[in-house]
Scaffold this motif. Sequence first.
Motif, short mmCIF file in Angstrom:
data_model
loop_
_atom_site.label_atom_id
_atom_site.label_comp_id
_atom_site.label_asym_id
_atom_site.label_seq_id
_atom_site.Cartn_x
_atom_site.Cartn_y
_atom_site.Cartn_z
N THR A 33 80.57 56.11 139.13
CA THR A 33 80.94 56.16 140.56
C THR A 33 80.49 54.91 141.28
OG1 THR A 33 80.87 58.59 140.62
CG2 THR A 33 80.55 57.43 142.70
N LEU A 90 76.79 64.30 147.25
CA LEU A 90 77.00 64.85 145.91
C LEU A 90 76.00 64.25 144.92
CD1 LEU A 90 80.91 64.77 145.70
CD2 LEU A 90 79.46 66.75 146.20
N LEU A 133 80.20 61.35 148.86
CA LEU A 133 79.66 61.05 147.54
C LEU A 133 78.15 60.87 147.57
CD1 LEU A 133 82.40 58.60 146.18
CD2 LEU A 133 81.76 60.81 145.19
N GLU A 155 82.29 65.49 142.18
CA GLU A 155 82.25 64.03 142.00
C GLU A 155 83.21 63.60 140.89
OE1 GLU A 155 79.23 60.59 140.26
OE2 GLU A 155 78.60 62.69 140.32
#
Length: 531
Positions: free
Chosen positions: A136, A176, A173, A235
Amino acid sequence: MDVVMHCRGMRSTRTDATVAGPRQKLPRYRAAMWAVMLVSSSAFAANTRPPNVLAALDHGLRPSTLEAGQPLPGWSLKERMEHYHVPGVAIAIIQDGKVLQAAGFGVREAGTQDAVDGDTLFSVGSVSKMVAAATTLRQVAAGKLDLDRDVNTYLTSWRVPGAPTLAQDTLTLRMLLSHTSGLTVWGFEDYQPGEKLPTLVQTLDGVKPAKNEPVRIDFEPGTRMRYSGGGITVEQLVLENATRKPLEALARAEVFQPIGMRRSTFVNPLPARPGNIAKAHDKDGARAALPRGWEAFPEQAASGLWTSANDLGAFVAALIGSYQGRSPFLPRPLAIQMMTEVSPSFHGLGPRLEGEGQSRVFHHAGTNDSYRAWIEGYLESGDGMVILTNGTNGNMLRMEIRNALSDALGRGVNPLVRTVTLPPAVMSGYTGTYRLDKSVPSEVAGNLAGHFESDTLDVRIADGRLTASEAKGDPLTLQPLTPTRFIGPGDFGQLRCEFLRNARGTVSALVVERGGGRLYFRREAGPVVTQ
């Protein structure tokens, strides 16, 4: 015969302390697995610079806490593997930001001579979350994802259901990755060979063949920390919807290939073709997940990574190098964000964080039915470790190994804690009911916000020990460190409790601390409770 130990850059100077004596009869596979360690010892004894950290496995395994008067056990890896019925272990040692040692001990499958080495594949459970986080963050660094944008703007195949009763239900995000999202589902069950695997959307909605409840928001995002494999599954869907690529392909391009993790994969079920796979074993050391020999983990980002000690060691080294500005894997400012707690969590953007100065450390554990894993990195020194096991009882073993390696590295993280002995009269002065003070801000409560399911703790004396329990929970044994301070059970990040005695000599409150989080429980009036 295959050599059990596989090393990078540094060679082992192991002694024969862990080799069975000539009169001792061991099962064939055990005799083989320890005999080959002697071969490694004699062949590699010449090179002893830098210090051989793995030598600590001959005598340095220890618990995290010892009661007053107990001698330091000085266990060997061999005896503790046999004690816990764990057939195989793989370890990597990182020093100065490089993998200097990667070694295997024992066997991949009980009853065989298939030796574990540094390239043996293990399931690593929730350590998968760290690789997903790095994937990510590589997308964030490329400008393709934003840590603080509503994740529903990225999702196309599913959306996070709203929570209209909450003042705010937007997820990002950052939430998360730091487990502050307010999403449910702590973890997921393994899938046995032959069981149908759910899709990601079926998992998020809790629809069969998924085994979990639906992943939903049940407290205001950003206000508390609660570990959520469900959040990491969201995610994963963000990654896949935003890039239109499966996690396996994306992680390979963003993490595996740049770092050189040639054996790692998110494919589930894992096919047999990679070979050199550590098979699953139950609490008795018997083979499990038959006939294939290993479970499947369809929630890939949360718990589905298969990797080796060599590969995972290189990953830990890359994160340390990025933080120190010596690796291009992640931009340094983003790596520093990754390694900074997101209040009120003790997680950063993926890892759990503790310590300060030279003892600043990130770590993450992994637990599936038959596998236990641990990674740890010292951000200032560049040292670190990887521990992988293929047995259900590996949770205790991994921490005893971790303690030995940390002691050998000399980093002072999680040193041995010796308790003291208190007269019963002192402990009886603490018994009673304590009620949570809800006026403490969530930023102060930190990672402990929501840790206890009820608002009261009952402190009692049971079998001569002080215990604390919730209304429906099992009692926690509190071991004394001083006349007022106690430590809870566990091996890393244990609860610390302090009873506050005021200037009138009255015990008025109980403070519970962990990793910077703090809760206050006010003592209620009433009779003391013993049993």
